[in-house]
Design a protein around this motif. Structure first.
Motif, mmCIF file in Angstrom:
data_model
loop_
_atom_site.group_PDB
_atom_site.id
_atom_site.type_symbol
_atom_site.label_atom_id
_atom_site.label_comp_id
_atom_site.label_asym_id
_atom_site.label_seq_id
_atom_site.Cartn_x
_atom_site.Cartn_y
_atom_site.Cartn_z
ATOM 1 N N ASP A 93 -2.142 -8.899 -13.918
ATOM 2 C CA ASP A 93 -1.875 -7.473 -13.759
ATOM 3 C C ASP A 93 -0.752 -7.281 -12.735
ATOM 4 N N THR A 94 -0.051 -6.169 -12.839
ATOM 5 C CA THR A 94 1.007 -5.841 -11.898
ATOM 6 C C THR A 94 0.582 -4.651 -11.029
ATOM 7 N N LEU A 95 0.466 -4.880 -9.737
ATOM 8 C CA LEU A 95 0.126 -3.823 -8.793
ATOM 9 C C LEU A 95 1.291 -2.856 -8.685
ATOM 10 N N ILE A 96 1.011 -1.552 -8.786
ATOM 11 C CA ILE A 96 2.057 -0.541 -8.657
ATOM 12 C C ILE A 96 1.918 0.198 -7.339
ATOM 13 N N LEU A 97 0.688 0.625 -7.013
ATOM 14 C CA LEU A 97 0.472 1.403 -5.801
ATOM 15 C C LEU A 97 -0.986 1.285 -5.384
ATOM 16 N N ALA A 98 -1.235 1.158 -4.091
ATOM 17 C CA ALA A 98 -2.607 1.106 -3.571
ATOM 18 C C ALA A 98 -2.671 1.871 -2.263
ATOM 19 N N ILE A 99 -3.887 2.329 -1.933
ATOM 20 C CA ILE A 99 -4.072 3.042 -0.659
ATOM 21 C C ILE A 99 -4.025 2.038 0.473
#
Length: 99
Positions: A93-99
């Motif tokens: 998976d490709t991380l795009i945005l996280a808190i």
């Protein structure tokens, strides 16, 4: 960029809850992470509409953005789950945005 994607990105950035239509009902989510899997966008979020047996049972679900409709950003803020790790769920998976 889709309106749902923009609202979820703002919700993640500001730690705000959202409501969305999903599987014929309206759910309230606390989005923690946005990621891409095989060209589709997903959000990892706590379903706040679900009745959890205990605080310890609460966990993030994965919701395909294409399945979320009428997404509304709420003013209600949330605290991230204590067990949250800002990483994509799977290695491909490709991380795009996280808190």
């Amino acid at each position: 960029m889709s309106e749902t994607r923009l609202k979820l990105m703002e919700a993640i950035t500001r730690k705000r809850t959202v409501t969305a239509q999903y599987n014929g009902g309206v759910i309230k989510l606390a989005p923690h992470l946005l990621f891409e899997r095989h060209g589709d966008l997903f959000v990892s979020a706590l379903n706040m509409s679900k009745n959890w047996r205990s605080e310890e049972d609460r966990r993030l679900g994965q919701f395909k953005l294409a399945g979320l409709g009428a997404t509304e950003l709420l003013e209600e803020s949330f605290d991230p789950l204590p067990s949250f790790e800002p990483a994509a769920p799977r290695s491909d998976d490709t991380l795009i945005l996280a808190i």
